[in-house]
Design a protein around this motif. Sequence first.
Motif, short mmCIF file in Angstrom:
data_model
loop_
_atom_site.label_atom_id
_atom_site.label_comp_id
_atom_site.label_asym_id
_atom_site.label_seq_id
_atom_site.Cartn_x
_atom_site.Cartn_y
_atom_site.Cartn_z
N GLY A 39 0.81 -1.21 0.00
CA GLY A 39 0.00 0.00 0.00
C GLY A 39 0.84 1.26 0.00
O GLY A 39 0.57 2.21 -0.74
N LEU A 40 1.89 1.27 0.82
CA LEU A 40 2.78 2.43 0.85
C LEU A 40 3.48 2.61 -0.49
O LEU A 40 3.64 3.72 -0.97
CB LEU A 40 3.81 2.28 1.97
N MET A 41 3.90 1.50 -1.07
CA MET A 41 4.60 1.56 -2.34
C MET A 41 3.68 2.08 -3.45
O MET A 41 4.07 2.92 -4.25
CB MET A 41 5.14 0.18 -2.71
N VAL A 42 2.47 1.60 -3.47
CA VAL A 42 1.52 2.03 -4.50
C VAL A 42 1.19 3.51 -4.33
O VAL A 42 1.15 4.27 -5.31
CB VAL A 42 0.25 1.16 -4.48
N ARG A 43 0.96 3.95 -3.10
CA ARG A 43 0.65 5.36 -2.88
C ARG A 43 1.82 6.25 -3.26
O ARG A 43 1.64 7.33 -3.82
CB ARG A 43 0.23 5.60 -1.44
N ALA A 44 3.04 5.81 -2.99
CA ALA A 44 4.20 6.59 -3.38
C ALA A 44 4.32 6.67 -4.90
O ALA A 44 4.61 7.73 -5.46
CB ALA A 44 5.46 5.98 -2.78
N ALA A 45 4.07 5.56 -5.56
CA ALA A 45 4.11 5.56 -7.03
C ALA A 45 2.98 6.40 -7.60
O ALA A 45 3.16 7.11 -8.59
CB ALA A 45 4.04 4.13 -7.56
N LEU A 46 1.84 6.34 -6.97
CA LEU A 46 0.68 7.13 -7.41
C LEU A 46 0.98 8.62 -7.30
O LEU A 46 0.58 9.42 -8.15
CB LEU A 46 -0.53 6.76 -6.55
N ALA A 47 1.72 9.00 -6.26
CA ALA A 47 2.06 10.41 -6.06
C ALA A 47 2.98 10.95 -7.15
O ALA A 47 3.04 12.15 -7.37
CB ALA A 47 2.72 10.59 -4.69
#
Length: 162
Positions: free
Chosen positions: A100-108
């Motif tokens: 989840g953290l990785m996806v949110r960082a990539a989404l940002a």
Amino acid sequence: MTRGEEAALHAFVEGRRTALFRSAYLLCGNRDEAEDLVQTTLVKVVLGARRHGRLDNLEAYARKTLVNTFISARRRFWRREQAYGEVPDVAGRSVDSDTGLMVRAALAELAPKQRAVLVLRYWDDLSVAATAQLLGMRESTVKSHTARGLAALRAAVREEYA
């Protein structure tokens, strides 16, 4: 507005605040900014409902207002507040395996419209047609933003696991 319409509007705001916050957080990637975005959106929704007397679909109006407000704020980055009490320390890369953290960082890292398309399509579970209508773009544009955004997310995940 009648008392019944005011009560319905109040119930909508209270009932949808959390769902709007979740979408806003995925768009912004920052809790404080997401709260500001939701607050601005809800003020616009209430004022719009009062001005027009009634809106047929408050849910769609609120979602569209949220996305448009987010994209508008990203265009005017020089007008946003950047107040710091002191210079923040730059943190090193965290080796956190939480997806989840990785996806949110990539989404940002995505462009605002790509991010908006992905959040609407996969978080809010809207169809291509509904997303296109909400964002005021052609379906082919939604599909290309989706493809490019997903490719960027996949590349970020591969890079993280490499």
